[in-house]
Design an enzyme around this catalytic site. Structure first.
Site, PDB file in Angstrom:
ATOM      1  N   PRO A  21       0.845  -1.195   0.000  1.00  0.00           N
ATOM      2  CA  PRO A  21       0.000   0.000   0.000  1.00  0.00           C
ATOM      3  C   PRO A  21       0.884   1.250   0.000  1.00  0.00           C
ATOM      4  O   PRO A  21       1.878   1.320   0.720  1.00  0.00           O
ATOM      5  CB  PRO A  21      -0.778  -0.087   1.312  1.00  0.00           C
ATOM      6  CG  PRO A  21      -0.593  -1.479   1.800  1.00  0.00           C
ATOM      7  CD  PRO A  21       0.700  -1.959   1.232  1.00  0.00           C
ATOM      8  N   LYS A  53      -3.048  -4.726   6.076  1.00  0.00           N
ATOM      9  CA  LYS A  53      -1.757  -5.269   5.652  1.00  0.00           C
ATOM     10  C   LYS A  53      -0.686  -4.862   6.661  1.00  0.00           C
ATOM     11  O   LYS A  53      -0.831  -3.860   7.347  1.00  0.00           O
ATOM     12  CB  LYS A  53      -1.391  -4.742   4.263  1.00  0.00           C
ATOM     13  CG  LYS A  53      -2.338  -5.241   3.185  1.00  0.00           C
ATOM     14  CD  LYS A  53      -1.874  -4.805   1.822  1.00  0.00           C
ATOM     15  CE  LYS A  53      -2.856  -5.281   0.766  1.00  0.00           C
ATOM     16  NZ  LYS A  53      -2.380  -4.978  -0.580  1.00  0.00           N
TER      17      LYS A  53
END
Length: 136
Positions: A21, A53
């Site tokens: 990300p 994540k």
């Protein structure tokens, strides 16, 4: 390989990590160096939680003091881009949008109604890392 192993009652199971990300924040707000450092560290943790994540895969870039105009004024504004291989989309983006807007208002004084957020879920072959891409 993009696999991690997590122990659950002494059994190991492989999970696919869907990629890095990346949060890009561009704003006309002025942020001093200490506040900018605090901002990127806090945003890193926030993004990790929002997309589910590990923070070890999150990158945050803050571009502050940019010349920007929104709705005909140069009042505080921001353009945010969240790039993630998976873990974004649909209704989840509404929750992430709310979270990011609240964060921007608190940390740099940009109101939610002066913030645009672009969500990007690229193909694995279109995201590079470590001299290659995430495509298998």
């Amino acid at each position: 390989s993009n696999l991690i192993c997590r122990s659950r009652k002494n059994k190991c199971r492989a999970e696919k990590i869907r990629g890095m990300p990346t949060l890009n924040v561009t704003t006309n707000a002025t942020v001093d160096r200490v506040a900018a450092s605090d901002f990127v560290r806090a945003a890193s943790s926030l993004v990790a939680k929002a997309v589910g994540k590990p923070e070890a895969y999150v990158m945050v870039c803050l571009r502050e003091s940019q010349t920007m105009c929104f709705a005909g004024t140069e009042d505080p504004t921001a353009f945010v881009e969240l790039i993630s291989l998976g873990s974004i989309g649909g209704e989840k983006n509404k929750d992430i949008s709310r979270t990011l807007c609240d964060f921007l208002q608190e940390k740099v004084g940009v109101p939610p109604n002066r913030t645009y957020i672009r969500f990007v879920d690229p193909q694995r072959s279109d995201f590079g890392f470590n001299g290659s891409t995430f495509q298998r």
